[in-house]
Write a protein that holds these residues in place. Structure first.
Motif, mmCIF file in Angstrom:
data_model
loop_
_atom_site.group_PDB
_atom_site.id
_atom_site.type_symbol
_atom_site.label_atom_id
_atom_site.label_comp_id
_atom_site.label_asym_id
_atom_site.label_seq_id
_atom_site.Cartn_x
_atom_site.Cartn_y
_atom_site.Cartn_z
ATOM 1 N N THR A 1 -11.825 48.652 57.620
ATOM 2 C CA THR A 1 -11.641 48.796 56.181
ATOM 3 C C THR A 1 -10.543 49.811 55.875
ATOM 4 O O THR A 1 -9.683 49.572 55.022
ATOM 5 N N ILE A 2 -10.564 50.924 56.587
ATOM 6 C CA ILE A 2 -9.545 51.957 56.371
ATOM 7 C C ILE A 2 -8.168 51.447 56.798
ATOM 8 O O ILE A 2 -7.173 51.690 56.122
ATOM 9 N N VAL B 1 -10.771 57.729 62.495
ATOM 10 C CA VAL B 1 -11.682 56.585 62.391
ATOM 11 C C VAL B 1 -10.967 55.298 62.806
ATOM 12 O O VAL B 1 -11.504 54.486 63.559
ATOM 13 N N ILE B 2 -9.741 55.118 62.331
ATOM 14 C CA ILE B 2 -8.968 53.916 62.683
ATOM 15 C C ILE B 2 -8.757 53.847 64.188
ATOM 16 O O ILE B 2 -8.977 52.807 64.819
ATOM 17 N N PRO C 1 -17.490 55.577 57.216
ATOM 18 C CA PRO C 1 -16.233 54.847 57.094
ATOM 19 C C PRO C 1 -16.059 53.851 58.238
ATOM 20 O O PRO C 1 -16.452 54.106 59.364
ATOM 21 N N ASP C 2 -15.483 52.721 57.909
ATOM 22 C CA ASP C 2 -15.257 51.646 58.867
ATOM 23 C C ASP C 2 -13.766 51.582 59.175
ATOM 24 O O ASP C 2 -12.948 51.499 58.255
ATOM 25 N N GLY C 3 -13.430 51.601 60.458
ATOM 26 C CA GLY C 3 -12.025 51.592 60.859
ATOM 27 C C GLY C 3 -11.252 50.399 60.337
ATOM 28 O O GLY C 3 -10.104 50.528 59.905
ATOM 29 N N LYS D 1 -6.976 49.130 54.098
ATOM 30 C CA LYS D 1 -6.620 49.902 52.902
ATOM 31 C C LYS D 1 -5.242 50.552 53.056
ATOM 32 O O LYS D 1 -4.513 50.708 52.083
ATOM 33 N N ASN D 2 -4.873 50.902 54.282
ATOM 34 C CA ASN D 2 -3.595 51.562 54.541
ATOM 35 C C ASN D 2 -2.511 50.588 54.997
ATOM 36 O O ASN D 2 -1.482 51.013 55.531
ATOM 37 N N ILE E 1 -1.217 58.817 56.702
ATOM 38 C CA ILE E 1 -2.644 58.531 56.575
ATOM 39 C C ILE E 1 -3.387 59.834 56.851
ATOM 40 O O ILE E 1 -3.027 60.563 57.782
ATOM 41 N N ASP F 1 -9.063 59.785 58.354
ATOM 42 C CA ASP F 1 -8.967 58.323 58.373
ATOM 43 C C ASP F 1 -8.302 57.835 59.658
ATOM 44 O O ASP F 1 -8.718 56.840 60.242
#
Length: 101
Positions: A24-25, A92-93, A20-22, A28-29, A85, A89
């Protein structure tokens, strides 16, 4: 041996693509609606956050809690509402945010 090395490299590349890419996440949020990497929007830029918390061993836990609970006053008087969230996730963020230079 060469075949084993090639398989290992290919497996590592696939794992990196699946990781997972921070950014991208965060997108998305809807985090990017109020925050950008290098520019203050409604909230601080991610680079400013990373600079403020650089060297703070507890930064990851602090930021995860702050995102979950929301808050006001650290970066100004515009409140950040609590965010729902997933913990994985969020981790990662936050790691991604803290990696900004």
């Amino acid at each position: 041996m060469k075949l084993l090395l090639a398989a290992l490299v290919a497996g590592t590349a696939l794992a990196a693509q699946a990781a997972p890419d921070g950014a991208t996440i965060a997108a998305k949020n809807n985090c990017m609606a109020c925050h950008q990497v290098a520019t203050k929007v409604v909230g601080p830029s991610y680079k400013d956050v990373a600079t403020k918390y650089r060297g703070d061993k507890a930064a990851e836990a602090k930021l995860i809690a702050k995102i979950k609970k929301g808050g006001v006053g650290v970066w100004g008087q515009i409140p950040m509402p609590p965010q729902q969230i997933a913990d994985a996730d969020l981790k990662v963020i936050v790691k991604w945010v803290l990696s900004q230079k």
